[in-house]
Design an enzyme around this catalytic site. Sequence first.
Site, PDB file in Angstrom:
ATOM      1  N   GLY A   1     -23.887  73.756 -24.417  1.00 32.81           N
ATOM      2  CA  GLY A   1     -24.757  74.296 -23.366  1.00 32.81           C
ATOM      3  C   GLY A   1     -25.486  75.555 -23.827  1.00 32.81           C
ATOM      4  O   GLY A   1     -26.689  75.718 -23.598  1.00 32.81           O
TER       5      GLY A   1
ATOM      6  N   GLU B   1     -10.518  75.700 -22.064  1.00 28.85           N
ATOM      7  CA  GLU B   1     -10.554  74.330 -21.550  1.00 28.85           C
ATOM      8  C   GLU B   1      -9.972  73.385 -22.603  1.00 28.85           C
ATOM      9  O   GLU B   1     -10.397  73.405 -23.753  1.00 28.85           O
ATOM     10  CB  GLU B   1     -12.007  73.935 -21.259  1.00 28.85           C
ATOM     11  CG  GLU B   1     -12.096  72.555 -20.647  1.00 28.85           C
ATOM     12  CD  GLU B   1     -13.542  72.119 -20.388  1.00 28.85           C
ATOM     13  OE1 GLU B   1     -14.393  72.313 -21.271  1.00 28.85           O
ATOM     14  OE2 GLU B   1     -13.805  71.585 -19.298  1.00 28.85           O
TER      15      GLU B   1
ATOM     16  N   GLU C   1     -20.091  75.283 -25.413  1.00 29.76           N
ATOM     17  CA  GLU C   1     -20.591  75.507 -26.771  1.00 29.76           C
ATOM     18  C   GLU C   1     -21.991  74.877 -26.918  1.00 29.76           C
ATOM     19  O   GLU C   1     -22.942  75.540 -27.358  1.00 29.76           O
ATOM     20  CB  GLU C   1     -19.600  74.829 -27.710  1.00 29.76           C
ATOM     21  CG  GLU C   1     -19.749  75.133 -29.147  1.00 29.76           C
ATOM     22  CD  GLU C   1     -18.859  74.193 -29.970  1.00 29.76           C
ATOM     23  OE1 GLU C   1     -17.908  73.602 -29.435  1.00 29.76           O
ATOM     24  OE2 GLU C   1     -19.175  74.061 -31.165  1.00 29.76           O
TER      25      GLU C   1
ATOM     26  N   LYS D   1     -30.184  60.995 -22.851  1.00 32.98           N
ATOM     27  CA  LYS D   1     -29.392  60.928 -24.086  1.00 32.98           C
ATOM     28  C   LYS D   1     -27.910  60.884 -23.733  1.00 32.98           C
ATOM     29  O   LYS D   1     -27.293  61.889 -23.399  1.00 32.98           O
ATOM     30  CB  LYS D   1     -29.668  62.145 -24.982  1.00 32.98           C
ATOM     31  CG  LYS D   1     -29.249  61.850 -26.409  1.00 32.98           C
ATOM     32  CD  LYS D   1     -28.710  63.034 -27.159  1.00 32.98           C
ATOM     33  CE  LYS D   1     -27.266  63.307 -26.983  1.00 32.98           C
ATOM     34  NZ  LYS D   1     -26.311  62.267 -27.430  1.00 32.98           N
TER      35      LYS D   1
ATOM     36  N   CYS E   1     -14.176  67.658 -16.056  1.00 32.14           N
ATOM     37  CA  CYS E   1     -14.579  69.065 -16.020  1.00 32.14           C
ATOM     38  C   CYS E   1     -13.875  69.792 -14.892  1.00 32.14           C
ATOM     39  O   CYS E   1     -13.563  70.967 -14.997  1.00 32.14           O
ATOM     40  CB  CYS E   1     -16.080  69.173 -15.851  1.00 32.14           C
ATOM     41  SG  CYS E   1     -16.650  68.158 -14.501  1.00 32.14           S
TER      42      CYS E   1
ATOM     43  N   GLY F   1     -22.005  69.066 -20.064  1.00 35.53           N
ATOM     44  CA  GLY F   1     -21.217  69.022 -21.295  1.00 35.53           C
ATOM     45  C   GLY F   1     -20.500  70.342 -21.519  1.00 35.53           C
ATOM     46  O   GLY F   1     -20.268  71.123 -20.579  1.00 35.53           O
TER      47      GLY F   1
ATOM     48  N   GLU G   1     -24.393  72.055 -16.265  1.00 33.74           N
ATOM     49  CA  GLU G   1     -23.071  71.761 -15.690  1.00 33.74           C
ATOM     50  C   GLU G   1     -22.082  71.809 -16.838  1.00 33.74           C
ATOM     51  O   GLU G   1     -22.029  70.878 -17.649  1.00 33.74           O
ATOM     52  CB  GLU G   1     -23.067  70.383 -15.014  1.00 33.74           C
ATOM     53  CG  GLU G   1     -24.117  70.186 -13.926  1.00 33.74           C
ATOM     54  CD  GLU G   1     -23.908  71.064 -12.708  1.00 33.74           C
ATOM     55  OE1 GLU G   1     -22.825  71.675 -12.580  1.00 33.74           O
ATOM     56  OE2 GLU G   1     -24.838  71.163 -11.893  1.00 33.74           O
TER      57      GLU G   1
HETATM   58  P1  NAD Z   1     -20.455  67.964 -25.503  1.00 35.49           P
HETATM   59  O1  NAD Z   1     -21.031  69.254 -25.072  1.00 35.49           O
HETATM   60  O2  NAD Z   1     -19.828  67.881 -26.835  1.00 35.49           O
HETATM   61  O3  NAD Z   1     -21.564  66.821 -25.455  1.00 35.49           O
HETATM   62  C1  NAD Z   1     -22.341  66.591 -24.294  1.00 35.49           C
HETATM   63  C2  NAD Z   1     -23.654  65.937 -24.708  1.00 35.49           C
HETATM   64  O4  NAD Z   1     -24.395  66.871 -25.494  1.00 35.49           O
HETATM   65  C3  NAD Z   1     -23.489  64.693 -25.557  1.00 35.49           C
HETATM   66  O5  NAD Z   1     -24.487  63.750 -25.200  1.00 35.49           O
HETATM   67  C4  NAD Z   1     -23.737  65.216 -26.959  1.00 35.49           C
HETATM   68  O6  NAD Z   1     -24.213  64.227 -27.854  1.00 35.49           O
HETATM   69  C5  NAD Z   1     -24.821  66.245 -26.690  1.00 35.49           C
HETATM   70  N1  NAD Z   1     -24.973  67.274 -27.744  1.00 35.49           N
HETATM   71  C6  NAD Z   1     -24.092  67.625 -28.710  1.00 35.49           C
HETATM   72  N2  NAD Z   1     -24.631  68.610 -29.478  1.00 35.49           N
HETATM   73  C7  NAD Z   1     -25.853  68.868 -28.970  1.00 35.49           C
HETATM   74  C8  NAD Z   1     -26.882  69.778 -29.306  1.00 35.49           C
HETATM   75  N3  NAD Z   1     -26.761  70.636 -30.314  1.00 35.49           N
HETATM   76  N4  NAD Z   1     -28.008  69.788 -28.560  1.00 35.49           N
HETATM   77  C9  NAD Z   1     -28.138  68.960 -27.495  1.00 35.49           C
HETATM   78  N5  NAD Z   1     -27.209  68.053 -27.143  1.00 35.49           N
HETATM   79  C10 NAD Z   1     -26.074  68.019 -27.868  1.00 35.49           C
HETATM   80  O7  NAD Z   1     -19.432  67.538 -24.341  1.00 35.49           O
HETATM   81  P2  NAD Z   1     -18.497  66.268 -24.289  1.00 35.49           P
HETATM   82  O8  NAD Z   1     -17.433  66.454 -25.309  1.00 35.49           O
HETATM   83  O9  NAD Z   1     -19.323  65.035 -24.301  1.00 35.49           O
HETATM   84  O10 NAD Z   1     -17.903  66.416 -22.804  1.00 35.49           O
HETATM   85  C11 NAD Z   1     -16.868  67.311 -22.513  1.00 35.49           C
HETATM   86  C12 NAD Z   1     -17.403  68.605 -21.918  1.00 35.49           C
HETATM   87  O11 NAD Z   1     -18.272  68.314 -20.834  1.00 35.49           O
HETATM   88  C13 NAD Z   1     -16.307  69.467 -21.339  1.00 35.49           C
HETATM   89  O12 NAD Z   1     -16.521  70.811 -21.692  1.00 35.49           O
HETATM   90  C14 NAD Z   1     -16.469  69.283 -19.834  1.00 35.49           C
HETATM   91  O13 NAD Z   1     -15.974  70.338 -19.050  1.00 35.49           O
HETATM   92  C15 NAD Z   1     -17.949  69.129 -19.715  1.00 35.49           C
HETATM   93  N6  NAD Z   1     -18.297  68.442 -18.471  1.00 35.49           N
HETATM   94  C16 NAD Z   1     -18.805  69.187 -17.450  1.00 35.49           C
HETATM   95  C17 NAD Z   1     -19.102  68.572 -16.233  1.00 35.49           C
HETATM   96  C18 NAD Z   1     -19.647  69.365 -15.068  1.00 35.49           C
HETATM   97  O14 NAD Z   1     -20.132  68.740 -14.132  1.00 35.49           O
HETATM   98  N7  NAD Z   1     -19.596  70.680 -15.079  1.00 35.49           N
HETATM   99  C19 NAD Z   1     -18.887  67.201 -16.086  1.00 35.49           C
HETATM  100  C20 NAD Z   1     -18.381  66.480 -17.162  1.00 35.49           C
HETATM  101  C21 NAD Z   1     -18.090  67.111 -18.366  1.00 35.49           C
END
Ligand code: NAD
Length: 496
Positions: free
Chosen positions: A234, A386, A232, A176, A285, A229, A251
């Site tokens: 996660g 962040e 919140e 996804k 990230c 992601g 992650e």
């Molecule tokens: P996000 O958490 O908003 O979204 C990530 C994914 O989760 C998307 O595909 C989104 O559609 C999905 N999602 C949203 N709500 C969901 C739910 N309730 N259940 C399941 N899936 C859901 O993050 P973002 O805005 O896409 O990315 C930014 C974040 O990602 C930042 O916090 C960043 O630090 C983190 N990130 C971490 C790493 C790492 O390796 N640690 C790498 C890249 C990004």
Amino acid sequence: MTARILINGDLVETGLKQAVINPSTGGPITEVCVAQAREIEMALASARQAFDKGPWPGLSLKERKTCLLKIAQGILEKAGELADLETLNTGKPIKESTFMDIPSSAETFKHFAGHLEEYLEEETLNIQSQVSTAKSRLVREPRGVVVLIVPWNYPLLIASWKMAQALAAGNTVILKPSSLTPLTALELGKIILDAGIPAGVVNILNGSGEVLGEKLCTDSRVDMVSFTGSNEVGKKIISYCAASAKKLVMELGGKSAGIVLEDADLESAVNGSLCSIFLNQGQMCTAMSRIFVQEGIFDKFVADFTDKAKRLKLGEGSDFQTQMGPLISEAQRKRVLSYVEKAKKDGAKLLCGGKVPDEAGLKKGFFFEPAVFTEIKPQAVIFREEIFGPVAIINKFFGFEEAVELANSTEFGLAACIWTKDPVKAKDLAGRLNAGTVWVNTYGMFFNELPYGGFKQSGFGKELGREGFLEYTRLKNVLEDASGEARPIVNYWYGF
Ligand code: NAD
């Protein structure tokens, strides 16, 4: 052309569509099919069927390797097209898509194709205790159906990391992508079809995270969820998965620290630190969003850093001269702006940027001038949370102990950078930092051979390397009696 989702070996048209926006212009690029309850059910059923009854887990490792190499080759054949599409959809400078995101995605499939036999090799152990002896075989098996949920900052690359590892280990997957950036993931789906991967092994669904996420993560047909992601989301995923105790890799976010000691090579520390916070518009990230500089070189570092930050060339991602593209969305720009306002209220000193640019050519997209702050109090919001945008904060430190304390004073633990010419100090400091990756005199180097993952609230589990790959396997212990004449005591426990 409407981009279709991939289910059970077919590109599927759905009733609901969504526009995908170009962040450089704010206008639509194309529309994409959105998965709803029916398509989610189809994907779950097909991934389960492909794992339980399909040919994938039964293929020889050599055949599996050939499939993965075909995917790598398919990515390379379409590299230019994919780089253009990634830049169009994310706004990131084309130089980054062309030289980092796309070739690295192909390289990951190649790496795990080349290493899967070694990583999956069985281990045999002969064990002896006071009462019996045994022979054990430790066998690595795939976990089953794995849901891969990825963010928008590195859409193809992070999807490829997860998919290459999951497939190499013999799992079937449902990917996804973020609904903001689904385009390259859906192109990857076509490459996968062309590579002849059996139907159902890879399913790619676009749609709202809330709707798809909950349905996929709570479903009992799913064995594992690998998520990259925000914290919140996660935490929501952890709660969805709790009822069925699924295997998780998380992650999450970061608030990483760059530490510049006064014996560092100043030019390379300044240039490296700029890259560590402004690459991909700071939407990383591992962004070094807190930079701590030792007193003796602080003023010079800040002056050089600010001068160069002011000179970064903002523009459309598709221009090879562009050094900084737009942020991903208007919502993201508002979020970053709100942090700049909070920082000012908290008494931090803004040295440059931190606003929407005035140039007429940058009015339509979601552009934002890179901000540099100093004099930030450790209790200020921008020191703790962040931001995920181009906002650098630079503070002074005096002694080594203070640097360690400042760097570790965060709930995150993803990465850190150390800039020094002294290898003894670098080793000492690296040992005391609470971070899953520590870069010394460099930033952002990722290798398929090396595990990557955070500590504390930055998540758990590793991505890449042998350790990352093994997350996508389960370990079975097959134990047999090896005592021969002196039979195992359990067989005669009751004296029969
Ligand atoms: P996000 O958490 O908003 O979204 C990530 C994914 O989760 C998307 O595909 C989104 O559609 C999905 N999602 C949203 N709500 C969901 C739910 N309730 N259940 C399941 N899936 C859901 O993050 P973002 O805005 O896409 O990315 C930014 C974040 O990602 C930042 O916090 C960043 O630090 C983190 N990130 C971490 C790493 C790492 O390796 N640690 C790498 C890249 C990004």
